[in-house]
Design a protein around this motif. Structure first.
Motif, PDB file in Angstrom:
ATOM      1  N   ARG A 108       1.065  -1.128   0.029  1.00  0.00           N
ATOM      2  CA  ARG A 108       0.100   0.042   0.029  1.00  0.00           C
ATOM      3  C   ARG A 108       0.984   1.273   0.003  1.00  0.00           C
ATOM      4  N   VAL A 109       0.370   2.126  -0.649  1.00  0.00           N
ATOM      5  CA  VAL A 109       1.105   3.685  -0.576  1.00  0.00           C
ATOM      6  C   VAL A 109       0.059   4.649  -0.279  1.00  0.00           C
ATOM      7  N   LYS A 110       0.183   5.195   0.786  1.00  0.00           N
ATOM      8  CA  LYS A 110      -0.658   6.011   1.404  1.00  0.00           C
ATOM      9  C   LYS A 110      -0.232   7.279   2.171  1.00  0.00           C
ATOM     10  N   THR A 111      -0.834   8.181   2.911  1.00  0.00           N
ATOM     11  CA  THR A 111      -0.259   9.126   3.826  1.00  0.00           C
ATOM     12  C   THR A 111      -0.235   8.458   5.249  1.00  0.00           C
ATOM     13  N   ALA A 112       0.518   9.339   5.937  1.00  0.00           N
ATOM     14  CA  ALA A 112       0.916   8.800   7.359  1.00  0.00           C
ATOM     15  C   ALA A 112      -0.530   8.620   7.974  1.00  0.00           C
ATOM     16  N   SER A 113      -1.547   9.458   7.577  1.00  0.00           N
ATOM     17  CA  SER A 113      -2.784   9.691   8.443  1.00  0.00           C
ATOM     18  C   SER A 113      -3.746   8.526   7.956  1.00  0.00           C
ATOM     19  N   GLY A 114      -3.249   7.835   6.935  1.00  0.00           N
ATOM     20  CA  GLY A 114      -4.130   6.503   6.359  1.00  0.00           C
ATOM     21  C   GLY A 114      -4.871   6.862   5.183  1.00  0.00           C
ATOM     22  N   VAL A 115      -4.785   8.089   4.577  1.00  0.00           N
ATOM     23  CA  VAL A 115      -5.408   8.265   3.177  1.00  0.00           C
ATOM     24  C   VAL A 115      -4.547   7.395   2.091  1.00  0.00           C
ATOM     25  N   LEU A 116      -5.522   6.703   1.476  1.00  0.00           N
ATOM     26  CA  LEU A 116      -4.736   5.638   0.552  1.00  0.00           C
ATOM     27  C   LEU A 116      -4.450   6.351  -0.800  1.00  0.00           C
ATOM     28  N   LEU A 117      -3.265   6.301  -1.172  1.00  0.00           N
ATOM     29  CA  LEU A 117      -3.066   6.863  -2.708  1.00  0.00           C
ATOM     30  C   LEU A 117      -3.105   5.929  -3.778  1.00  0.00           C
ATOM     31  N   MET A 118      -2.610   4.670  -3.480  1.00  0.00           N
ATOM     32  CA  MET A 118      -2.611   3.656  -4.653  1.00  0.00           C
ATOM     33  C   MET A 118      -2.172   2.181  -3.886  1.00  0.00           C
ATOM     34  N   ASP A 119      -2.661   1.085  -4.388  1.00  0.00           N
ATOM     35  CA  ASP A 119      -1.970  -0.170  -3.780  1.00  0.00           C
ATOM     36  C   ASP A 119      -2.045  -1.340  -4.856  1.00  0.00           C
ATOM     37  N   THR A 120      -1.215  -2.254  -4.504  1.00  0.00           N
ATOM     38  CA  THR A 120      -1.201  -3.266  -5.493  1.00  0.00           C
ATOM     39  C   THR A 120      -2.134  -4.310  -5.446  1.00  0.00           C
ATOM     40  N   GLY A 121      -3.327  -3.998  -4.643  1.00  0.00           N
ATOM     41  CA  GLY A 121      -4.012  -5.144  -4.360  1.00  0.00           C
ATOM     42  C   GLY A 121      -3.358  -6.247  -3.797  1.00  0.00           C
ATOM     43  N   VAL A 122      -3.992  -7.403  -3.508  1.00  0.00           N
ATOM     44  CA  VAL A 122      -3.356  -8.689  -2.787  1.00  0.00           C
ATOM     45  C   VAL A 122      -2.685  -9.486  -3.907  1.00  0.00           C
ATOM     46  N   MET A 123      -1.476  -9.718  -4.134  1.00  0.00           N
ATOM     47  CA  MET A 123      -0.789 -10.473  -5.005  1.00  0.00           C
ATOM     48  C   MET A 123      -0.484 -11.850  -4.501  1.00  0.00           C
ATOM     49  N   THR A 124      -0.901 -12.942  -5.443  1.00  0.00           N
ATOM     50  CA  THR A 124      -0.366 -14.354  -5.072  1.00  0.00           C
ATOM     51  C   THR A 124       0.878 -14.537  -6.027  1.00  0.00           C
ATOM     52  N   LEU A 125       2.122 -14.907  -4.940  1.00  0.00           N
ATOM     53  CA  LEU A 125       3.356 -14.857  -5.439  1.00  0.00           C
ATOM     54  C   LEU A 125       3.804 -16.016  -5.759  1.00  0.00           C
ATOM     55  N   PRO A 126       4.627 -16.589  -6.747  1.00  0.00           N
ATOM     56  CA  PRO A 126       5.218 -17.696  -7.086  1.00  0.00           C
ATOM     57  C   PRO A 126       6.398 -18.307  -6.025  1.00  0.00           C
ATOM     58  N   ILE A 164      -6.721   7.173  -8.775  1.00  0.00           N
ATOM     59  CA  ILE A 164      -7.279   8.717  -8.237  1.00  0.00           C
ATOM     60  C   ILE A 164      -7.849   8.791  -7.098  1.00  0.00           C
ATOM     61  N   ASN A 165      -7.405   9.698  -6.364  1.00  0.00           N
ATOM     62  CA  ASN A 165      -8.257  10.033  -4.991  1.00  0.00           C
ATOM     63  C   ASN A 165      -8.776  11.359  -5.117  1.00  0.00           C
ATOM     64  N   ASP A 166     -10.047  11.652  -5.104  1.00  0.00           N
ATOM     65  CA  ASP A 166     -10.522  12.929  -5.427  1.00  0.00           C
ATOM     66  C   ASP A 166     -11.759  13.064  -4.098  1.00  0.00           C
ATOM     67  N   THR A 167     -11.738  12.123  -3.042  1.00  0.00           N
ATOM     68  CA  THR A 167     -12.611  12.173  -2.117  1.00  0.00           C
ATOM     69  C   THR A 167     -11.947  12.473  -0.544  1.00  0.00           C
ATOM     70  N   THR A 168     -10.602  12.074  -0.367  1.00  0.00           N
ATOM     71  CA  THR A 168     -10.189  12.057   0.983  1.00  0.00           C
ATOM     72  C   THR A 168      -8.841  12.679   1.238  1.00  0.00           C
ATOM     73  N   PHE A 169      -8.228  13.115   0.020  1.00  0.00           N
ATOM     74  CA  PHE A 169      -7.015  13.660  -0.067  1.00  0.00           C
ATOM     75  C   PHE A 169      -7.169  15.084   0.063  1.00  0.00           C
ATOM     76  N   ASP A 170      -6.317  15.993   0.998  1.00  0.00           N
ATOM     77  CA  ASP A 170      -6.514  17.289   1.463  1.00  0.00           C
ATOM     78  C   ASP A 170      -5.069  17.819   1.433  1.00  0.00           C
ATOM     79  N   THR A 171      -5.049  18.789   0.685  1.00  0.00           N
ATOM     80  CA  THR A 171      -3.817  19.729   0.665  1.00  0.00           C
ATOM     81  C   THR A 171      -3.536  20.698   1.660  1.00  0.00           C
ATOM     82  N   THR A 172      -4.521  21.153   2.447  1.00  0.00           N
ATOM     83  CA  THR A 172      -4.758  22.054   3.374  1.00  0.00           C
ATOM     84  C   THR A 172      -4.166  21.636   4.833  1.00  0.00           C
ATOM     85  N   VAL A 173      -3.728  20.365   4.906  1.00  0.00           N
ATOM     86  CA  VAL A 173      -3.030  19.872   6.097  1.00  0.00           C
ATOM     87  C   VAL A 173      -1.875  19.274   5.537  1.00  0.00           C
ATOM     88  N   SER A 174      -1.096  18.923   6.321  1.00  0.00           N
ATOM     89  CA  SER A 174       0.270  18.301   6.301  1.00  0.00           C
ATOM     90  C   SER A 174       0.098  16.812   5.767  1.00  0.00           C
TER      91      SER A 174
END
Length: 410
Positions: free
Chosen positions: A304-322, A372-382
């Motif tokens: 998962r790639v996200k902010t420290a506050s938990g806002v998800l930016l992108m993720d791989t989903g659950v991957m099944t590995l060889p 694309i995160n257009d619901t929870t991402f906020d640039t007015t906070v750190s």
């Protein structure tokens, strides 16, 4: 006829009685009749009610008090005797002092100095300290600084300076004053607007303060505002500024034998944080991670790639590995700020590739993803970047960590 004579005699006796009474009242007076003017303030509450025998002047006549009274109008014949036409007595004007004064001065205060009143004469002092302060004459600057201007060995000192645009209003001025370390400017409402000292300046617009600190200033440098947040950069530094935001300088923690979501970022130099209101539309960033992975066939991994506050930016989903043992892996990430603002206004587009080598070949496998995160991402906070990995089981063969990580502005 006898009845008429009797009535005439009765009338003459009445006139004679009134004249005798008037003459008795005037026995201690000299002509013409004079007296001080009648006042409505002669009441017992002030300790100065009218007493019997007091003379007053009222509407062209002089009256004598027949009884004690509290400013009863002289036209009331029960309390006053009209002595006829008279004159107003001219009074001598006199200053009062702390040790004496005329009794007719009402509420005479106890004067302890030229500028204070202790109110010993009553619960409500006749002159208050605030009234004295407000009544002080406004001095011109020349009179205040005169001695300092004329003598090189003397200085002039001012507590504060008021800047007026309407002398009739108590709120129509700004003022400048100082303490031991700063000089301040206040608005007409008493709010700090600006201050400066040896170490810096500050512009104040509640609830924000814009500070200019001088501790690290050097000569021949120009500062300019870069954006609406008030962040200042030196023009001489802008061309040489590094686009590198963070560089990892040590391996990240090993994530093995656990199903706990854990960070893939190790310690490093720089920052993963973008302060509030710094993002601008069109800003772009790139992150690159490289490391080692081991897993048994069929095990799952979720990155998962996200902010420290938990806002998800992108993720791989659950991957099944060889099956893979100590193989290289790469994670390439890109971010673009499409719009700034609070949540639902700010928009960030993100995408990436996670690739690795399995045991049975030397070719790379992996997944691509974007979001694309257009619901929870906020640039007015750190916002601080976080990248995590989570195994689907606690199998001891599952292991992943990063060796390299860089975050740059594109």
């Amino acid at each position: 006829m006898a009845l008429l004579e009797l009535e005439k005699l009765k009338r003459d006796i009445g006139i004679l009685f009134k004249n005798v009474k008037c003459l008795m009242a005037k026995s201690d007076e000299t002509s013409p009749l004079v007296a001080t003017e009648w006042s409505s303030r002669h009441i017992n509450a002030t300790g100065h009610g009218y007493t019997a025998g007091t003379y007053v002047f009222y509407q062209g006549h002089v009256y004598k008090a027949l009884y004690n009274n509290e400013s009863v109008l002289p036209t009331n014949t029960t309390y006053w005797l009209d002595l006829g036409e008279g004159h107003l007595l001219a009074e001598e004007q006199a200053d009062w002092s702390s040790t004496g004064g005329r009794n007719f001065i009402l509420n005479k205060p106890t004067k302890t100095s030229h500028f204070t009143n202790d109110g010993e004469d009553g619960s409500s002092p006749y002159v208050t300290q605030d009234e004295l302060n407000n009544a002080l004459p406004i001095q011109d600057l020349d009179s205040v600084l005169g001695e300092g201007d004329q003598a090189l060995d003397k200085g002039a000192y001012i507590k504060e300076i008021g800047f007026w645009d309407n002398f009739a209003s108590p709120f129509a001025y700004a003022k400048m004053y100082a303490n031991k370390s700063r000089i301040y400017m206040k608005s007409k409402l008493g709010n700090d607007m600006f201050h400066f000292s040896e170490t810096g300046w500050a512009f104040i617009k509640s609830p924000f303060t814009f500070n200019f600190n001088f501790q690290t200033l050097t000569s021949n440098r120009t500062a300019t505002f870069q954006n609406k947040s008030g962040v200042v950069a030196y023009l001489s530094d802008i061309q040489a500024v590094s686009l590198k935001l963070f560089t990892q300088t040590a391996n990240s923690p090993y994530i093995e034998s656990t199903t706990t979501e854990t960070s893939l970022i190790g310690k490093g130099i720089g920052t993963l944080e973008v302060p509030a209101d710094i993002f601008q539309e069109g800003d772009a960033f790139r992150a690159i991670l490289k490391g080692i992975i081991s897993s048994q066939k069929g095990e799952t991994l979720h990155i998962r790639v996200k902010t420290a506050s938990g806002v998800l930016l992108m993720d791989t989903g659950v991957m099944t590995l060889p099956s893979c043992t100590d193989k290289f892996w790469n994670l390439d990430l890109d971010f673009t700020i499409r719009n700034t603002g609070v949540a639902t206004e700010a928009v960030i587009a993100s995408g990436g590739i996670f690739s690795f080598v399995k045991d049975s070949s030397t070719s790379y496998e992996g997944v691509c993803f974007n979001f694309i995160n257009d619901t929870t991402f906020d640039t007015t906070v750190s916002n601080s970047l976080e990248i995590t990995a989570e195994w689907g089981s606690t199998n001891s063969s599952n292991k992943i960590f990063s060796r390299l990580f860089t975050l740059s502005r594109v």
